[in-house]
Design an enzyme around this catalytic site. Structure first.
Site, short mmCIF file in Angstrom:
data_model
loop_
_atom_site.label_atom_id
_atom_site.label_comp_id
_atom_site.label_asym_id
_atom_site.label_seq_id
_atom_site.Cartn_x
_atom_site.Cartn_y
_atom_site.Cartn_z
N LYS A 1 -22.22 20.26 8.93
CA LYS A 1 -21.40 21.22 9.69
C LYS A 1 -22.17 21.70 10.92
CE LYS A 1 -20.47 25.70 8.49
NZ LYS A 1 -20.46 26.62 9.64
N ASP B 1 -17.30 23.14 13.43
CA ASP B 1 -16.76 24.45 13.03
C ASP B 1 -16.75 25.40 14.23
OD1 ASP B 1 -15.87 26.60 11.53
OD2 ASP B 1 -17.84 27.02 10.65
N LEU B 2 -15.79 25.19 15.13
CA LEU B 2 -15.71 26.04 16.33
C LEU B 2 -14.52 27.00 16.27
CD1 LEU B 2 -16.70 23.42 19.07
CD2 LEU B 2 -18.16 25.03 17.84
N LYS B 3 -13.74 26.94 15.21
CA LYS B 3 -12.64 27.89 14.96
C LYS B 3 -11.79 28.13 16.19
CE LYS B 3 -15.13 30.31 11.23
NZ LYS B 3 -16.44 29.61 11.34
N HIS C 1 -8.88 28.99 18.65
CA HIS C 1 -7.82 30.01 18.58
C HIS C 1 -7.39 30.27 20.02
CE1 HIS C 1 -6.50 34.18 16.79
NE2 HIS C 1 -5.55 33.60 17.50
N ASP C 2 -6.25 29.66 20.43
CA ASP C 2 -5.82 29.80 21.83
C ASP C 2 -4.35 29.40 21.88
OD1 ASP C 2 -5.84 29.84 24.72
OD2 ASP C 2 -8.00 29.41 24.63
N ILE C 3 -3.79 29.28 23.07
CA ILE C 3 -2.39 28.84 23.13
C ILE C 3 -2.30 27.40 22.64
CG2 ILE C 3 -1.74 30.44 24.99
CD1 ILE C 3 -2.01 28.09 26.96
N PRO C 4 -1.13 27.01 22.11
CA PRO C 4 -1.03 25.69 21.47
C PRO C 4 -1.51 24.53 22.35
CG PRO C 4 0.93 26.99 20.98
CD PRO C 4 0.11 27.80 21.95
N ASN C 5 -1.16 24.55 23.64
CA ASN C 5 -1.54 23.44 24.52
C ASN C 5 -3.07 23.32 24.62
OD1 ASN C 5 -0.95 21.41 26.59
ND2 ASN C 5 -1.81 22.92 28.00
N THR C 6 -3.74 24.46 24.73
CA THR C 6 -5.20 24.44 24.86
C THR C 6 -5.86 23.99 23.57
OG1 THR C 6 -5.06 26.19 26.50
CG2 THR C 6 -7.20 25.89 25.46
N THR D 1 -14.40 36.40 6.05
CA THR D 1 -14.90 37.16 4.89
C THR D 1 -15.69 38.40 5.32
OG1 THR D 1 -16.69 35.56 4.79
CG2 THR D 1 -14.93 35.32 3.18
N ARG E 1 -24.09 29.78 -4.11
CA ARG E 1 -25.46 30.09 -4.50
C ARG E 1 -25.67 29.56 -5.90
NH1 ARG E 1 -25.58 30.52 0.00
NH2 ARG E 1 -26.54 32.05 1.37
N GLY F 1 -25.67 26.24 3.27
CA GLY F 1 -26.67 26.30 4.33
C GLY F 1 -28.04 26.58 3.78
N ARG F 2 -28.40 27.87 3.70
CA ARG F 2 -29.77 28.27 3.36
C ARG F 2 -30.30 27.70 2.04
NH1 ARG F 2 -28.29 34.22 5.26
NH2 ARG F 2 -26.29 33.35 4.58
O1 C5P Z 1 -26.59 29.78 4.38
P1 C5P Z 1 -25.24 29.87 3.74
O2 C5P Z 1 -25.07 28.91 2.58
O3 C5P Z 1 -24.82 31.26 3.42
O4 C5P Z 1 -24.27 29.31 4.89
C1 C5P Z 1 -22.89 29.32 4.77
C2 C5P Z 1 -22.25 28.70 5.98
O5 C5P Z 1 -20.84 28.87 5.86
C3 C5P Z 1 -22.64 29.33 7.31
O6 C5P Z 1 -22.56 28.30 8.32
C4 C5P Z 1 -21.56 30.36 7.54
O7 C5P Z 1 -21.34 30.62 8.89
C5 C5P Z 1 -20.36 29.65 6.92
N1 C5P Z 1 -19.29 30.55 6.48
C6 C5P Z 1 -19.49 31.57 5.55
N2 C5P Z 1 -18.46 32.37 5.17
C7 C5P Z 1 -17.25 32.18 5.71
C8 C5P Z 1 -17.02 31.16 6.61
C9 C5P Z 1 -18.09 30.36 6.98
O8 C5P Z 1 -20.60 31.73 5.05
N3 C5P Z 1 -16.25 32.92 5.30
#
Ligand code: C5P
Length: 235
Positions: free
Chosen positions: A32, A59-61, A63-68, A123, A184, A213-214
């Site tokens: 990602k 993962d750039l999310k 959010h704009d007008i439909p054409n864009t 979240t 986790r 991630g972590r």
């Molecule tokens: O390090 P960690 O496992 O917490 O990373 C979770 C990844 O998921 C990060 O890239 C974070 O931005 C993304 N994410 C999140 N919660 C969301 C949406 C995306 O933790 N609701």
């Protein structure tokens, strides 16, 4: 079983992200790339990442007008990404435009369409924050409303928190792909994640993909950490 682990490359620069990606490539199902890394390293980085042959989730999310949004999705498809995100709050027409653009652009390039994933309520948002936006104060209800709208628009996937999986599985067509962060293992700290599940519990609840991630990139041996998580899904 496909490898459902999506490694979040939440690193600040291309060199460290590529070094990690090359090390972990055999043990994960996708990488990602979020807005921090993409803004720093750009499309060229994504092309280099694709050389690992591991699918890429951009993962750039949008959010704009439909054409864009349709044009942004087309650019992402040309970059050869396999998943990307849009905000469901952009509305039905925007989501339809994104899905249509993904289908048409990939067909023209003779590639499978990427999974366009809808993001519902972040979240980081609670009931009070939602109320300030005029969306009521019931986060769960708003997630359900946006998820149903995403399905109506023809989206084939959603990002959701681990604690939303079960409810969304009851509500949505079985084919909807659910992608879940907040994983986790229980033997490490939760960092800033407040609502977490183990990888196994998230898959058992109905997630298709796990964004991690972590617990992987901050581990002393990231590839080993990914392998351990994968093993926890099958034993
Ligand atoms: O390090 P960690 O496992 O917490 O990373 C979770 C990844 O998921 C990060 O890239 C974070 O931005 C993304 N994410 C999140 N919660 C969301 C949406 C995306 O933790 N609701």
């Amino acid at each position: 079983m496909q490898n459902p682990i999506i490694l979040a490359l939440d690193l600040p620069d291309a060199a460290s992200a590529l070094a990690l990606a090359q090390q972990v490539a055999p043990c994960v199902g996708a990488f990602k790339v979020g807005s921090e890394l993409f803004t720093a390293a750009g499309p060229d980085f994504v092309r280099r990442l694709r050389e690992t042959l591991v699918p890429v989730f951009l993962d750039l999310k949008f959010h704009d007008i439909p054409n864009t949004v349709a044009k942004a999705v087309a650019s992402a498809v040309r970059l050869d990404v396999q998943m990307l995100t849009i905000h469901t709050g952009g509305g039905l027409e925007m989501m339809r435009a994104a899905e249509q653009s993904a289908a048409e652009t990939s067909a023209a390039l003779n590639r499978p369409p990427p999974l366009v994933l809808g993001v519902t309520v972040l979240t980081s948002m609670n009931g009070a924050g939602l109320e300030q936006l005029g969306c009521g104060s019931d986060v769960g209800k708003h997630v359900e409303r946006l998820a149903a709208l995403a399905a109506q628009a023809g989206l084939r996937g959603l990002v959701c928190s681990p604690l939303e999986i079960q409810r969304l599985r009851e509500l949505l067509p079985h084919s909807m792909q659910l992608v879940t962060p907040g994983i986790r293992l229980g033997d490490e700290k939760a960092d800033d994640q407040k609502r977490t599940l183990s990888a196994r519990a998230a898959i058992d609840a109905g997630a298709n993909w796990l964004v991690i991630g972590r617990p992987i990139y901050a581990a002393p041996q990231p590839a080993e950490a990914a392998r351990r998580i994968l093993a926890s899904l099958t034993t």
